[in-house]
Design a protein around this motif. Structure first.
Motif, short mmCIF file in Angstrom:
data_model
loop_
_atom_site.label_atom_id
_atom_site.label_comp_id
_atom_site.label_asym_id
_atom_site.label_seq_id
_atom_site.Cartn_x
_atom_site.Cartn_y
_atom_site.Cartn_z
N UNK A 165 -14.91 8.10 -4.77
CA UNK A 165 -14.97 9.53 -4.46
C UNK A 165 -16.19 9.79 -3.59
N UNK A 166 -15.97 10.46 -2.45
CA UNK A 166 -17.02 10.73 -1.49
C UNK A 166 -17.17 12.23 -1.28
N UNK A 167 -18.06 12.61 -0.39
CA UNK A 167 -18.29 14.02 -0.13
C UNK A 167 -17.02 14.67 0.40
N UNK A 168 -16.96 15.99 0.31
CA UNK A 168 -15.82 16.80 0.74
C UNK A 168 -14.56 16.48 -0.06
N UNK A 169 -14.76 15.98 -1.27
CA UNK A 169 -13.65 15.72 -2.20
C UNK A 169 -12.62 14.76 -1.61
N UNK A 170 -13.09 13.76 -0.88
CA UNK A 170 -12.21 12.75 -0.30
C UNK A 170 -12.30 11.46 -1.12
N UNK A 171 -11.22 10.70 -1.10
CA UNK A 171 -11.14 9.46 -1.86
C UNK A 171 -10.75 8.31 -0.93
N UNK A 172 -11.22 7.13 -1.29
CA UNK A 172 -10.78 5.91 -0.63
C UNK A 172 -10.37 4.94 -1.72
N UNK A 173 -9.20 4.33 -1.57
CA UNK A 173 -8.64 3.51 -2.63
C UNK A 173 -8.56 2.04 -2.20
N UNK A 174 -8.79 1.17 -3.15
CA UNK A 174 -8.74 -0.28 -2.94
C UNK A 174 -7.94 -0.89 -4.08
N UNK A 175 -7.08 -1.86 -3.74
CA UNK A 175 -6.25 -2.48 -4.77
C UNK A 175 -4.99 -1.69 -4.97
N UNK A 176 -4.56 -1.60 -6.22
CA UNK A 176 -3.34 -0.87 -6.54
C UNK A 176 -2.08 -1.57 -6.08
N UNK A 177 -2.15 -2.90 -5.95
CA UNK A 177 -1.00 -3.64 -5.45
C UNK A 177 -0.02 -4.03 -6.55
N UNK A 178 -0.44 -3.93 -7.82
CA UNK A 178 0.44 -4.30 -8.92
C UNK A 178 1.04 -3.05 -9.55
N UNK A 179 2.13 -3.23 -10.27
CA UNK A 179 2.79 -2.11 -10.91
C UNK A 179 2.05 -1.69 -12.16
N UNK A 180 2.20 -0.42 -12.53
CA UNK A 180 1.55 0.08 -13.74
C UNK A 180 2.10 -0.60 -14.98
N UNK A 181 1.26 -0.77 -15.97
CA UNK A 181 1.67 -1.41 -17.21
C UNK A 181 2.23 -0.36 -18.15
N UNK A 182 3.40 -0.61 -18.70
CA UNK A 182 4.02 0.34 -19.61
C UNK A 182 3.18 0.49 -20.87
#
Length: 659
Positions: A300-317
Motif C-alpha cells: 500500500x502506497x500513497x494516494x491509496x494505491x496498491x501494487x501486488x506481487x505473487x497471487x499465482x496460486x488458487x485460494x485455499x478452501x
C-alpha cells in the motif's frame, strides 16, 4: 601499282579525329569540374565568413547587453558570485560564464561557444526557463538550475545541492517500512496432522520469514499464532520489489504431505507519514492480500494505491462453519432491524448474481418476514430464465424493482444487500448505494482496491466457488428456511455457472451446498434448461470461436458486430476456447454500446485476474473481465495482446530468477 601509305588512309584520319575529340571533351569536363569546385569552395568560405560575422555580432550584442546591465562593480560581483552563472544566447550557445562556473561545472575547461545542453541534458533550455528549478546531473554533481530570460538570450544559475540530495536520498532509503505477514493456510495444512508435524511446518515457515527479515536488514517479531511483524527500510524494500518477493516461493516449498504447500500473505506500508499510519496501512494491505486469495504481497502506497506481487496460486478452501454462522447471525439481526430490504448485484447480472439475490430475498422476505425487493435492470440482465421462473412462481408479488423505484422507497432504516460484487464501480446502481446507509456485502471475487467500505457486514470469501454457494451456506444457519424448488434451482444454476458444471474452483463446500439444494427440490434437468441457447446465439458463439488466434498458450477471439445475446455468446465462446489442446487461457472481445468488453477464462495455470487488472478490470484467477472505453475492437485487441505479453514476460523473468 604504287603502294599506299597507311598514315594517309581514311581510317587514320577517323581514329585521329576520335582521339582529338575525346581529349577535348576530357579537357572541357576537367574545366567544368574545376570551376564547380572553385565555386563551392568560395561559397563555403563565404558562408563561414558570414556565419562567423553573425556569431561575432551576436556575441558582441550579448556582451554589450550584459555590459549595459552589469558594469563596474556589478560585473565583478557577478563574476565572483558564489553560484555558477552562465549567460547563453538564443541558440543555446554559452556566451559568458563566471569564475564559479569554470571552477565547479566545467572543471576550468573553456566552455564558451559550447551548447548549454552539454551541462543540462536531458532537460532543455526552455524547460529550465519555464520551471521554477530543474534538477540536473553533470558528472558526479547534482544541481538545481534556475533561469531568467534577457533581451539577448538568458542567464542560468546553478545551485549545487549534491549534499542535500544525498541527505534526502539517505533519508528516503532509511525510512522505516512496516510489514505484517500471515501464515494464511496454517489451519488447512495442519488439520489432519499430528502435533509434531504441525510444529514442524509452523517452525519452518517462521524460520524462512526470520531469515528473510534478516536479509532485509530488519527483524521479525511473532505477534500471534501465524501472524508476524517485520520491520525493514525503503532501500531493502525497493530491492525486494524488483526481485518480486522470492520469499513467497521459499515458503511455498514447505509442504505438508505430498501435495499441500504452505503459503503466506504479506501487507506492506510504504510512504506512511507516521508509524501509527504505517501500522494501519500494513493491516489494510494484509487484508487486501488475503481478500485476493492469499499467497501474495500487497504494497500500500500513497494516494491509496496498491501494487501486488505473487497471487499465482488458487485460494485455499476454508471450511470454517463457525465463521459462516457468525455472519449469518449478524446479517439476520440487521435484517430484523430494517423496515425494507433491497438486494442488488452488479451490472449485466448473470445467473450467479441473480441466484444469490433470489436467495437473500427469500431470507429477508420469507424467513424473516421483512419487505424485500431485488433491484435489477431487467433489460440488461443475462439471467432471464431465473427471473421468469420466479415471477411465474409468485405472480401476485412485486419482487423486482428498478433502481429509481428503490431510491424513492429507501429510508434511513432501509438495508441494502450487495451480492456478487464488492466494487462500488460495478454495482447495478451507485446512486442507491449512496442513498441507503446500511449495507451488507456478500461476494466471492478477489478483493479490488475500490471496494465498498464501512459496510455493516462484509462477508467475503475469495476461495468460494460462487456467491450462490455462500448464500446457500448462510441459508442453513438463518432459522427455518422457506426455500422453494424455484429458489433452490436459481441458486444451483449460479453454482453451476461459476464452476462450469462443477469443473473449476470446486471444493467440498461446493458439493455440500449443491446437496442441500438438491434436498430442497432443485431439479438438475430444469437447471440445465436455463443454460440453453437460441440457434442464433449458438451460431454466433461458434463463429467467434472459429475466428480465434493462438498466441502460445493464449487464445484471443473477437467480434466486430453487436447482437442481442452477445454477452452470453462471448462468455460461452471463451469457455469453449479452453477445450483446445495447449490453450491455458482464453480472451474474447466484443462491443456493447460504446464500450469494448473482454471475457477472460483460464484453467487455473494462468491468473487472468492479473491480466485484466492491468486493463482496469478484475475478477477471479480463472474468470475475469474488463471494459475499455473510447477504443475500437482492433485497438482494444492490441492493448490486450500487449497486456498478455507483459504478463508472460514477468512470469518468465520470475521463473528465471527462481531457477
Amino acid at each position: 601499282m604504287k603502294r599506299k601509305v597507311w598514315a594517309s588512309s581514311p581510317v587514320f584520319f577517323v581514329i585521329s579525329a576520335v582521339l582529338l575529340l575525346t581529349a577535348g571533351i576530357s579537357w572541357f569536363w576537367n574545366i567544368v569540374v574545376f570551376t564547380a569546385e572553385i565555386t563551392l569552395a568560395a561559397a563555403s568560405i563565404a558562408a563561414v565568413l558570414i556565419a562567423n560575422r553573425h556569431f561575432k555580432a551576436h556575441i558582441a550584442f550579448a556582451f554589450k547587453s550584459v555590459g549595459e546591465v552589469l558594469t563596474g562593480d556589478r560585473y565583478r560581483s557577478l563574476r565572483q558570485f558564489a553560484l555558477p552563472v552562465a549567460v547563453i544566447g538564443e541558440a543555446g550557445d554559452i556566451i559568458w560564464v563566471n569564475d564559479m562556473f569554470l571552477d565547479q561545472v566545467s572543471a576550468n575547461r573553456e566552455c564558451r561557444g559550447d551548447n548549454i545542453l552539454k551541462f543540462i541534458y536531458p532537460a532543455t533550455t526552455e524547460q529550465v526557463l519555464s520551471a521554477g528549478g530543474t534538477e540536473v546531473t553533470f558528472g558526479s554533481r547534482q544541481y538545481t538550475v534556475f533561469g531568467i530570460r534577457t533581451e539577448a538570450g538568458s542567464v542560468l544559475y546553478f545551485l549545487d545541492d549534491t549534499a542535500f540530495q544525498e541527505i534526502s536520498r539517505n533519508y528516503e532509503e532509511s525510512r522505516t517500512i512496516v510489514m505484517l505477514a500471515s501464515f494464511d493456510n496454517r489451519e488447512e495444512l495442519t488439520r489432519d496432522s499430528s502435533s509434531s508435524e504441525e510444529t514442524r511446518i509452523a517452525s519452518e515457515v517462521e524460520e524462512v520469514l526470520a531469515r528473510w527479515a534478516q536479509g532485509l536488514g530488519g527483524f521479525l517479531k511473532r505477534m500471534s499464532s501465524g501472524r508476524y511483524l517485520i520491520l525493514t527500510d525503503e532501500a531493502h524494500l525497493r530491492t525486494e520489489m524488483k526481485k518480486r518477493f522470492p520469499v513467497l516461493d521459499s515458503v511455498r516449498a514447505i509442504k505438508a504431505g505430498d501435495r499441500l504447500s504452505a503459503t503466506v500473505s504479506v501487507g506492506v506500508a510504504r510512504g506512511a507519514k507516521t508509524l501509527q499510519e504505517a501500522d494501519d496501512w500494513a493491516r489494510n494491505a494484509l487484508n487486501m492480500a488475503l481478500g485476493r486469495g492469499g499467497d501474495q504481497v500487497a504494497v500500500k502506497q500513497a494516494n491509496d494505491t496498491y501494487e501486488f506481487f505473487g497471487g499465482l496460486s488458487n485460494g485455499v478452501e476454508k471450511r470454517d462453519s463457525v465463521r459462516t454462522r457468525v455472519f449469518a447471525a449478524s446479517i439476520s439481526d440487521d435484517i430484523k432491524e430494517s423496515d425494507v430490504v433491497f438486494v442488488m448485484g452488479h451490472k449485466y447480472s448473470d445467473l450467479d448474481c441473480v441466484g444469490a439475490a433470489i436467495g437473500m430475498w427469500n431470507v429477508a422476505c420469507k424467513t424473516l418476514r421483512r419487505p424485500s425487493y431485488i433491484v435489477l435492470n431487467l433489460t440488461q440482465s443475462l439471467a432471464s430464465p431465473q427471473i421468469t421462473a420466479l415471477q411465474n412462481a409468485y405472480p401476485d408479488e412485486k419482487i423486482f424493482m428498478s433502481p429509481q423505484e428503490a431510491q424513492m422507497l429507501a429510508t434511513s432504516r432501509s438495508m441494502l444487500v450487495v451480492v456478487d460484487t464488492h466494487s462500488q464501480d460495478f454495482v447495478e446502481s451507485a446512486e442507491l448505494l449512496k442513498t441507503v446507509p446500511r449495507v451488507v456485502v456478500i461476494d466471492h471475487h478477489r478483493m479490488m482496491v475500490r471496494h465498498i467500505e464501512n459496510a455493516l457486514v462484509f462477508f467475503h470469501e475469495p476461495y468460494a466457488s460462487s456467491t450462490c454457494e455462500m448464500v446457500t451456506d448462510l441459508l442453513q444457519y438463518i432459522g427455518d428456511s422457506k426455500l422453494t424448488q424455484t429458489e433452490a434451482e436459481a441458486l444451483l444454476s449460479g453454482i453451476m455457472l461459476d464452476t462450469k458444471n462443477f469443473v473449476l474452483k470446486t471444493g467440498a463446500r461446493t458439493f455440500e451446498a449443491a446437496a442441500y439444494l438438491r434436498r430442497k427440490g432443485a431439479d438438475t434437468v430444469s437447471v440445465k434448461r436455463m443454460f440453453s441457447d437460441s440457434i442464433d446465439a449458438y451460431k454466433a458463439k461458434y463463429k467467434i470461436v472459429s475466428n480465434a488466434e493462438i498466441f502460445g498458450r493464449f487464445a484471443v477471439a473477437s467480434t466486430e458486430h453487436e447482437f442481442p445475446d452477445i454477452r452470453i455468446a462471448s462468455a460461452q465462446a471463451a469457455d469453449e476456447l479452453l477445450s483446445i489442446q495447449g490453450i491455458e487461457a482464453s480472451f474474447v472481445l466484443f462491443p456493447a454500446g460504446d464500450v469494448i468488453n473482454i471475457s477472460a477464462r483460464s484453467l487455473g495455470d494462468v491468473n487472468v485476474q492479473l491480466i485484466m487488472e492491468t486493463l482496469g478490470g478484475g475478477g477471479h484467477l480463472t474468470m475475469a473481465g474488463a471494459q475499455l472505453s473510447g477504443l475500437s475492437v482492433s485497438e482494444a485487441r492490441d492493448r490486450l495482446i500487449a497486456a498478455i505479453r507483459d504478463f508472460t514476460e514477468k512470469a518468465s523473468n520470475h521463473t528465471n530468477e527462481k531457477s
